[in-house]
Design a protein around this motif. Structure first.
Motif, PDB file in Angstrom:
ATOM      1  N   MET A   1       0.809  -1.188   0.000  1.00 31.00           N
ATOM      2  CA  MET A   1       0.000   0.000   0.000  1.00 31.00           C
ATOM      3  C   MET A   1       0.860   1.263   0.000  1.00 31.00           C
ATOM      4  SD  MET A   1      -3.207   0.856   2.277  1.00 31.00           S
ATOM      5  CE  MET A   1      -3.399   2.315   3.174  1.00 31.00           C
ATOM      6  N   LEU A   2       1.919   1.278   0.785  1.00 33.37           N
ATOM      7  CA  LEU A   2       2.793   2.445   0.805  1.00 33.37           C
ATOM      8  C   LEU A   2       3.486   2.650  -0.544  1.00 33.37           C
ATOM      9  CD1 LEU A   2       4.397   2.212   4.357  1.00 33.37           C
ATOM     10  CD2 LEU A   2       2.685   3.825   3.550  1.00 33.37           C
ATOM     11  N   ARG A   4       2.189   1.919  -3.461  1.00 34.67           N
ATOM     12  CA  ARG A   4       1.191   2.501  -4.369  1.00 34.67           C
ATOM     13  C   ARG A   4       1.013   3.997  -4.107  1.00 34.67           C
ATOM     14  NH1 ARG A   4      -4.088  -0.544  -5.648  1.00 34.67           N
ATOM     15  NH2 ARG A   4      -3.833   0.798  -7.452  1.00 34.67           N
ATOM     16  N   ILE A   5       1.079   4.393  -2.847  1.00 27.15           N
ATOM     17  CA  ILE A   5       0.991   5.815  -2.504  1.00 27.15           C
ATOM     18  C   ILE A   5       2.201   6.551  -3.053  1.00 27.15           C
ATOM     19  CG2 ILE A   5       1.049   7.462  -0.588  1.00 27.15           C
ATOM     20  CD1 ILE A   5      -0.635   5.426   1.016  1.00 27.15           C
ATOM     21  N   GLY A   8       1.984   6.889  -6.810  1.00 28.44           N
ATOM     22  CA  GLY A   8       0.990   7.888  -7.184  1.00 28.44           C
ATOM     23  C   GLY A   8       1.509   9.303  -7.006  1.00 28.44           C
ATOM     24  N   VAL A   9       2.162   9.553  -5.878  1.00 28.50           N
ATOM     25  CA  VAL A   9       2.716  10.881  -5.610  1.00 28.50           C
ATOM     26  C   VAL A   9       3.843  11.202  -6.589  1.00 28.50           C
ATOM     27  CG1 VAL A   9       4.004  12.259  -3.918  1.00 28.50           C
ATOM     28  CG2 VAL A   9       2.021  10.948  -3.195  1.00 28.50           C
ATOM     29  N   GLY A  58       0.249   2.453  -9.228  1.00 36.47           N
ATOM     30  CA  GLY A  58       0.107   3.411  -8.134  1.00 36.47           C
ATOM     31  C   GLY A  58      -1.336   3.873  -8.041  1.00 36.47           C
ATOM     32  N   TYR A  59      -1.608   4.757  -7.103  1.00 36.18           N
ATOM     33  CA  TYR A  59      -2.951   5.298  -6.929  1.00 36.18           C
ATOM     34  C   TYR A  59      -3.180   6.450  -7.902  1.00 36.18           C
ATOM     35  CZ  TYR A  59      -3.731   2.586  -2.701  1.00 36.18           C
ATOM     36  OH  TYR A  59      -3.904   1.566  -1.812  1.00 36.18           O
ATOM     37  N   LEU A  62      -4.681   9.842  -6.406  1.00 34.28           N
ATOM     38  CA  LEU A  62      -3.646  10.617  -5.726  1.00 34.28           C
ATOM     39  C   LEU A  62      -2.751  11.321  -6.744  1.00 34.28           C
ATOM     40  CD1 LEU A  62      -2.496  11.315  -2.966  1.00 34.28           C
ATOM     41  CD2 LEU A  62      -1.160   9.239  -3.061  1.00 34.28           C
TER      42      LEU A  62
END
Length: 96
Positions: A1-2, A4-5, A8-9, A58-59, A62
């Protein structure tokens, strides 16, 4: 999850900085779309950021947010931001 964050960023930041450079400071006048005042760039940036982040696992949502923030920050006093904001508002109103 981290991861993917972070993806995304990172994708959003990279794309926002790249678009900011192209839209406002490109050497080629035809690439400086901010001077032409087209609102469709906001829609294209949204789809591009989302698609890029999702393709990189990624997300996407975001990435869209970070792209918008980075693009806005790249030339924060330019009047083109009102054009893009107005265009997005029109789309939102029509979708409701």
């Amino acid at each position: 999850m981290l991861v993917r964050i972070a993806v995304g960023v990172a994708a959003g930041l990279a794309l926002g900085l790249l678009l900011g450079r192209v839209l406002f400071r490109s050497r080629s006048r035809s690439l400086r779309l901010a001077e032409q005042g087209e609102g469709f760039v906001a829609l294209a940036a949204t789809f591009l950021a989302y698609g890029l982040a999702e393709a990189l696992h990624g997300y996407g949502f975001l990435a869209v947010f970070v792209t918008a923030c980075a693009l806005r920050r790249s030339e924060h006093s330019h009047g083109y931001h009102q054009v893009m904001h107005g265009f997005v508002e029109q789309i939102e109103l029509r979708l409701l």
